[in-house]
Design an enzyme around this catalytic site. Structure first.
Site, PDB file in Angstrom:
ATOM      1  N   ASP A 264       1.070  -1.117  -0.183  1.00 15.76           N
ATOM      2  CA  ASP A 264       0.297   0.035   0.229  1.00 15.76           C
ATOM      3  C   ASP A 264       0.766   1.390   0.138  1.00 15.76           C
ATOM      4  O   ASP A 264       2.008   1.251   0.469  1.00 15.76           O
ATOM      5  CB  ASP A 264      -0.550  -0.460   1.119  1.00 15.76           C
ATOM      6  CG  ASP A 264      -1.948   1.130   1.090  1.00 15.76           C
ATOM      7  OD1 ASP A 264      -2.323   1.389  -0.100  1.00 15.76           O
ATOM      8  OD2 ASP A 264      -2.551   1.416   2.012  1.00 15.76           O
ATOM      9  N   HIS A 265       0.553   2.695  -0.766  1.00 18.22           N
ATOM     10  CA  HIS A 265       1.247   3.454  -0.797  1.00 18.22           C
ATOM     11  C   HIS A 265       2.785   3.154  -1.110  1.00 18.22           C
ATOM     12  O   HIS A 265       3.697   3.880  -0.247  1.00 18.22           O
ATOM     13  CB  HIS A 265       1.058   3.884   0.155  1.00 18.22           C
ATOM     14  CG  HIS A 265      -0.346   5.240   0.220  1.00 18.22           C
ATOM     15  ND1 HIS A 265      -0.568   5.888  -0.308  1.00 18.22           N
ATOM     16  CD2 HIS A 265      -1.321   4.466   0.831  1.00 18.22           C
ATOM     17  CE1 HIS A 265      -1.860   6.247  -0.609  1.00 18.22           C
ATOM     18  NE2 HIS A 265      -2.690   5.433   0.929  1.00 18.22           N
TER      19      HIS A 265
ATOM     20  N   GLY B 170     -11.818   4.986   3.841  1.00 21.47           N
ATOM     21  CA  GLY B 170     -13.287   4.404   4.306  1.00 21.47           C
ATOM     22  C   GLY B 170     -13.336   4.650   5.446  1.00 21.47           C
ATOM     23  O   GLY B 170     -15.349   4.254   5.459  1.00 21.47           O
ATOM     24  N   THR B 171     -12.697   5.503   6.862  1.00 19.51           N
ATOM     25  CA  THR B 171     -13.567   5.067   7.396  1.00 19.51           C
ATOM     26  C   THR B 171     -14.533   5.926   8.188  1.00 19.51           C
ATOM     27  O   THR B 171     -13.752   7.069   7.666  1.00 19.51           O
ATOM     28  CB  THR B 171     -12.353   5.211   8.353  1.00 19.51           C
ATOM     29  OG1 THR B 171     -11.340   3.525   9.309  1.00 19.51           O
ATOM     30  CG2 THR B 171     -12.670   5.473  10.211  1.00 19.51           C
TER      31      THR B 171
ATOM     32  N   THR C 104      -7.859   3.107   9.532  1.00 21.29           N
ATOM     33  CA  THR C 104      -7.928   3.601  10.285  1.00 21.29           C
ATOM     34  C   THR C 104      -8.717   3.095  11.767  1.00 21.29           C
ATOM     35  O   THR C 104      -8.460   2.877  13.014  1.00 21.29           O
ATOM     36  CB  THR C 104      -8.901   5.067  10.518  1.00 21.29           C
ATOM     37  OG1 THR C 104      -7.385   5.177   9.700  1.00 21.29           O
ATOM     38  CG2 THR C 104      -9.055   6.154  12.040  1.00 21.29           C
TER      39      THR C 104
HETATM   40 ZN   LIG Z   1      -4.008   5.355   1.622  1.00 11.53          ZN
END
Ligand SMILES: [Zn+2]
Length: 408
Positions: free
Chosen positions: A82-83, A211-212, A234
């Site tokens: 991710d990232h 999305g949190t 998160t």
């Molecule tokens: Zn992200």
């Protein structure tokens, strides 16, 4: 076997109107909690490792555990970087076992974003690994994720998205339509009209970061408009922290294991809620029969050396080990000498590729060509070279074909 091709996985979700959670893990408790949720709900899952979290754990140390969790699962699993910050990070992630990578150059000007992403796509596709790019910018909330994701929100436009996907050949696109990394303040406003237009322009699985804090209805609308992968961290982190706070109050023992007790359960409960909400629950079996398994190839060479003494041979082997280990898609390089004195072939290389696509890209890789022509072939006249696929793959093919047969 349930480590599967991530492109097949997300294409299935995209075509069938559900989304798969990519849950960032920061510890073994998270890993086990996420896997428990996936097994319990029979959901496909993406185990996600964010480069910005590497300060909290040793990526090389964690990856074997992540891979074992995936391989022993009965539900389809993919492992994702991710990232990822650079081409170097993407190569390292693939060579350590990720079968999907994200390159995030979304903070750069468009031309640089395209150039950086294209370089990662060329490398990753030669390893059979799909790539997620990001266009538009999802910032972090002030005081929380603002350090990792500084700056203002930049919305993705459908025109730029089309041109970006054409020029980079990314397989999935993370877009910015109003979410933020971290905890949303107030009720988040999402631009669904924009999302709809982007989806119509691209026709590839879309990804939402941040999305949190979204409502159930907002998730449903995202998924109805092409979002097939949801990055989620998160809320899992909050659930774990809440459990620790509870433990400090309720436990008589202030030791470490008492403080971290039940974190797995807390993470699993939140991940499970998402898997149901996003429609991934119950999709495992149908998805397994629609995905290529992700299995390595063993590239075996056995050889004898002529015209080089023992010291020269050892130097050649050490140099080969160094050079070949760094080639994209190479998981491991084993070099050995026969145990038996009368072995027909004295030496071996055993090079593990992450995917059959690496057979060709490895053979043509300039570093491999250079080593083979200059140092190896001149002294290794007698040699045998064979690529072996893991037998489990053949078995899963048989399972596939027998599953699809209509029994009389
Ligand atoms: Zn992200």
């Amino acid at each position: 076997m349930p480590l599967v091709d991530m492109k097949d996985m997300l294409q299935h979700a995209y075509r069938h109107g559900y989304a798969i959670g990519a849950f960032d893990l920061v510890s073994l408790d998270f890993l086990e909690g996420i896997m428990t949720a996936a097994e319990r709900t029979r959901a496909p899952v993406i185990l996600s490792l964010a480069e910005s979290h590497f300060e909290y754990f040793d990526f090389e140390l964690v990856m074997p555990a992540v891979e074992i969790a995936a391989r022993r699962a009965s539900v389809p699993v993919a492992i994702h970087l991710d990232h990822g910050a650079s081409l170097v990070s993407a190569v390292a992630a693939i060579n350590h076992g990720c079968n999907g990578v994200m390159v995030d150059a979304s903070h750069e000007p468009l031309s640089i974003n395209i150039q950086t992403t294209r370089a990662v796509v060329d490398m990753a596709h030669a390893c059979g690994v799909p790539v997620e790019g990001e266009l538009g910018y999802v910032p972090g909330v002030e005081g929380e994720d603002a350090e990792r994701h500084p700056g203002e929100v930049a919305y993705t436009t459908p025109e730029e998205a089309r041109s970006y996907v054409e020029q980079t050949a990314v397989d999935f696109l993370a877009i910015s339509i109003g979410t933020v990394h971290g905890r949303m303040k107030g009720k988040p406003e999402l631009d669904f009209q924009r999302l709809k237009q982007i989806n119509e322009a691209l026709d590839i699985p879309l990804v939402i970061h941040g999305g949190t804090g979204l409502s159930d209805d907002q998730f449903r609308q995202l998924i109805a408009n092409g979002v097939a992968k949801i990055n989620y961290y998160t809320a899992l982190s909050d659930a774990a922290a809440k459990q620790i706070n509870k433990n400090t109050v309720t436990s008589n023992d202030s030791g470490y294991t008492s403080l971290v007790k039940n974190i797995r359960t807390a993470v699993a409960t939140e991940a499970e809620r998402c898997m149901h909400l996003w429609g991934a629950a119950g999709r495992a079996d149908e998805l397994l029969s629609n995905c290529q398994p992700w299995l390595p190839v063993e590239h075996l060479i056995i050889y004898n050396v002529h015209g080089a003494d023992k010291a020269d041979t050892e130097t050649m082997i050490a140099e080969g080990h160094r050079v070949l280990s760094a080639i994209p898609g190479v998981r491991e390089v084993f070099t050995g000498e026969a145990v038996q004195n009368d072995a027909k072939y004295r030496y071996t290389w055993l090079v593990r590729f992450c995917h059959p696509a690496v057979i060709d890209s490895y053979r043509e890789h300039p570093e491999h060509v250079d080593f083979a022509n200059k140092l190896f072939r001149p002294v290794a006249g007698e040699r045998i070279s064979i690529d072996y696929q893991t037998v489990a793959q053949a078995r899963s093919r048989i399972e596939h074909s027998s599953n699809s047969e209509v029994m009389p």
